[in-house]
Each structure stands twice: as structure tokens, then as C-alpha cells.
Design an enzyme around this catalytic site. Structure first.
Site, mmCIF file in Angstrom:
data_model
loop_
_atom_site.group_PDB
_atom_site.id
_atom_site.type_symbol
_atom_site.label_atom_id
_atom_site.label_comp_id
_atom_site.label_asym_id
_atom_site.label_seq_id
_atom_site.Cartn_x
_atom_site.Cartn_y
_atom_site.Cartn_z
ATOM 1 N N ASP A 97 -19.511 13.109 57.839
ATOM 2 C CA ASP A 97 -18.429 12.163 57.614
ATOM 3 C C ASP A 97 -18.789 10.841 58.296
ATOM 4 O OD1 ASP A 97 -15.278 12.050 56.853
ATOM 5 O OD2 ASP A 97 -15.680 10.887 58.671
ATOM 6 N N ASN A 130 -13.781 -0.514 55.860
ATOM 7 C CA ASN A 130 -13.082 -0.950 54.650
ATOM 8 C C ASN A 130 -12.048 -2.030 54.961
ATOM 9 O OD1 ASN A 130 -14.199 0.323 52.442
ATOM 10 N ND2 ASN A 130 -12.932 2.150 52.619
ATOM 11 N N HIS A 190 -13.673 -3.121 50.388
ATOM 12 C CA HIS A 190 -14.109 -1.878 49.747
ATOM 13 C C HIS A 190 -15.505 -1.983 49.137
ATOM 14 C CE1 HIS A 190 -10.373 0.418 50.222
ATOM 15 N NE2 HIS A 190 -9.737 -0.737 50.026
ATOM 16 N N ASP A 236 -18.333 0.646 49.868
ATOM 17 C CA ASP A 236 -19.126 1.366 48.857
ATOM 18 C C ASP A 236 -20.621 1.284 49.173
ATOM 19 O OD1 ASP A 236 -16.889 2.104 47.477
ATOM 20 O OD2 ASP A 236 -17.086 0.592 45.898
ATOM 21 N N GLU A 264 -15.712 9.443 52.031
ATOM 22 C CA GLU A 264 -16.854 9.166 52.899
ATOM 23 C C GLU A 264 -17.509 10.445 53.408
ATOM 24 O OE1 GLU A 264 -13.148 8.905 55.580
ATOM 25 O OE2 GLU A 264 -13.687 8.633 53.485
#
Length: 322
Positions: free
Chosen positions: A196, A204, A209, A213, A239
Site C-alpha cells: 500500500d 492526491n 489526481h 496516477d 493504491e
């Protein structure tokens, strides 16, 4: 008693959140209440911690993964194949009909010229009809071939995550079951890991975002470098990533994954949109020995618990399940 309690928990979950009793909702409730989907259970816990309710829209978003285009293409393919079969039946019936009529004319002993004219007329009609049926059959064949290619592509796409190019959770779960059976039969070690990205929400929130990404893609690329026939990497959702190590015990899998973590954490990232530094990006992971648990799902849950421990110990580390 345990099964009765699980059924009660699932019912309570659906009623408390005002959710319909549907196949997908029951599967989600089982994943959360029964521990078969630890990642979903964790996201549910995090949502509840914020005080936000579980809605059908939220649950659908968590379960979204397999595009229903597969079903649509398969349905079109079925219709196309049925059309092709219908055209073939028409061709056979038409040929049989004309053959019977030609035999009737051939058996007659009347005026030969009249019969020749009748046969010629019948032959022309048969030729026109045959040409039409041939065109229909070619059209159906082309349409079926196109749909087969589209269906094959849709099935491949359904097993892969579009952002990272890695296999997705659906593909990984099928792989895990196959590898579990094979490794158990051949007495190979088998380890599973959950990863994770640390502080991903902050990335973010601060950088947007699009940057988030790219971070996901960067870690996916780093994990993919250790992927081979015995190491499988997939994006589990958001994630989160999941890995399966065939032939590596828990300690060896920890070392392999920790090497990736350490190398990746040394990098410094820049926001491409404004050239602002993002800084160090790290991930935490938990690793479990699959055969140390009653089932592969229990091993996944243990790896998820170990991931929680890695987060609690300060993040940017790999922890082995106890």
C-alpha cells in the site's frame, strides 16, 4: 455457530446500510464480514472512521472492475452465430426444395422443350437464391470473426488494470487459486504480500489526481520489475498492490520485496505540472506464508494484518505475518 454468526453479520450489514439483497451486495458483505476481501474490509473501516455512510454508489464503485462489455459482445456474438446458423439452414432447405422440384420436372415425360424451359427458369431462380444466401453467409462469417476478436480483447482487458497495465484483482484471484493447488501438489513454498502506498491521500490532495496516477504507475513499474514466472504482481485496487511468490518462503519474499521498497524510497519525485518537489514516496507491505493458514483467503487476510502492522510501525517497511 460461526456460520450462523456470519449470516447474522451479513444481514445486519445490509440492513444497517439500507442495501438491497442482491448477488453483488451479498458478495461484498461476505468479503467485509467474513474477511474474504481484506482490502474492501479495510476501505469499509476507513469509510466508517470518517463518519460517512455506506451507500450503494460507494459499494458499486468498490466492486467495479469487470466491464459489462464482455457480456454485451458475447450476446452479439451469439446472435451473429445464430444468424449464421439460420442462413445455413435456409441454404440447406432451399437446395433441398430446388432439388426436389428439378427431380419432378426431370421425371416428367411431356414436351421436352417445355421441360427444358421450366428447368432453366428453376435453375436461374436457384442460382439467384444461392448467391443471396452465399452473401449472407459471408456477412455472418465476417461479423462473427470481428465479434470473436472483440470478445477476446474484452476478456483480456477485463483481466488487466488500465492505468498500470498490471493484472487486476479479478485476474489475481484466479491465479492465486491455480498456484495454490499447483504449489500444494508439488510442495513448493508460496507467499503472498499486500502493498500500500504510504500517505497516498496526501499526495492526491496536495498535487492532484494526475500526479497520484503517475505515482501509482511508478510503483507498479518498480514492482513489475521483479515479476516473472514465479513472482506475480497485480493491482488490487486504488493504491494497493498484491504479489504472489512461488518457490519463496515468507522470509525470502520479505527480502525480495524489501529490496524493491528500499530502492524505490531513495528516489525523489517532481510534480510535472508545476515542477514542485513531491519528495520521497514509499510503500508499506505485509507478507504471509500461504500454507501456514487454512486457506489462501486466510493467508491474504494475514498479509493484510501484517500491512496494518507496517503502517503502525511508521510506514516504509515490510512486515512478515506472525
Amino acid at each position: 455457530m460461526a456460520r450462523r454468526q456470519l449470516v447474522d453479520d451479513i444481514g445486519a450489514f445490509l440492513i444497517a446500510n439500507d442495501l438491497e439483497i442482491s448477488e453483488s451486495n451479498l458478495a461484498a458483505a461476505l468479503g467485509i464480514c467474513g474477511g474474504s476481501n481484506p482490502a474492501l474490509a479495510r476501505r469499509y473501516t476507513e469509510l466508517r472512521a470518517t463518519g460517512n455512510p455506506v451507500t450503494q454508489a460507494w459499494l458499486d464503485e468498490q466492486l467495479r472492475g469487470v466491464d459489462d462489455s464482455i457480456a454485451k459482445i458475447a450476446d452479439k456474438l451469439d446472435r451473429s452465430l445464430e444468424s449464421f446458423a439460420s442462413t445455413s439452414r435456409d441454404a440447406r432447405n432451399t437446395a433441398a426444395q430446388y432439388s426436389s422440384e428439378m427431380q419432378v420436372h426431370a421425371d416428367k415425360a411431356g414436351d421436352e422443350r417445355e421441360e427444358i424451359r421450366n428447368l432453366a427458369t428453376l435453375a436461374m431462380a436457384m442460382l439467384e437464391r444461392t448467391q443471396h444466401l452465399e452473401q449472407e453467409m459471408h456477412r455472418s462469417e465476417r461479423e462473427a470473426a470481428t465479434l470473436r476478436r472483440s470478445l477476446a480483447k474484452a476478456r483480456r482487458d477485463a483481466d488487466h488494470d488500465h492505468l498500470t497495465g498490471l493484472p487486476n484483482r479479478r485476474a489475481f484471484e484466479g491465479l492465486l487459486e491455480r498456484q495454490y493447488l499447483e504449489a500444494n501438489k508439488s510442495h513448493d513454498a508460496l507467499s503472498v504480500a499486500f502493498c500500500d502506498i504510504d500517505n497516498f491521500k496526501r499526495i492526491n490532495d496536495i498535487h492532484g489526481h494526475d500526479t497520484g496516477d503517475r505515482v501509482i504507475q511508478a510503483i507498479a513499474g518498480a514492482l513489475a520489475k521483479i515479476s516473472n514466472d514465479n513472482c506475480h504482481v497485480a493491482r488490487h485496487g486504488g493504491e494497493e498492490f498484491v504479489l504472489l511468490f512461488r518457490g519463496l518462503d515468507k522470509a525470502e519474499a520479505v527480502l525480495r520485496l524489501d529490496d524493491v521498497r528500499e530502492t524505490f524510497a531513495k528516489r525523489n519525485f517532481i510534480n510535472r505540472q508545476n515542477d514542485e518537489p513531491i519528495g520521497q514516496i514509499s510503500f508499506s507491505a505485509g507478507v504471509a506464508d500461504v500454507f501456514a493458514y487454512p486457506s489462501s483467503r486466510d493467508a491474504l487476510k494475514a498479509a493484510d494484518v501484517a500491512l496494518y502492522a507496517a503502517k503502525a510501525q511508521g510506514r516504509n517497511r515490510v512486515v512478515a505475518a506472525e
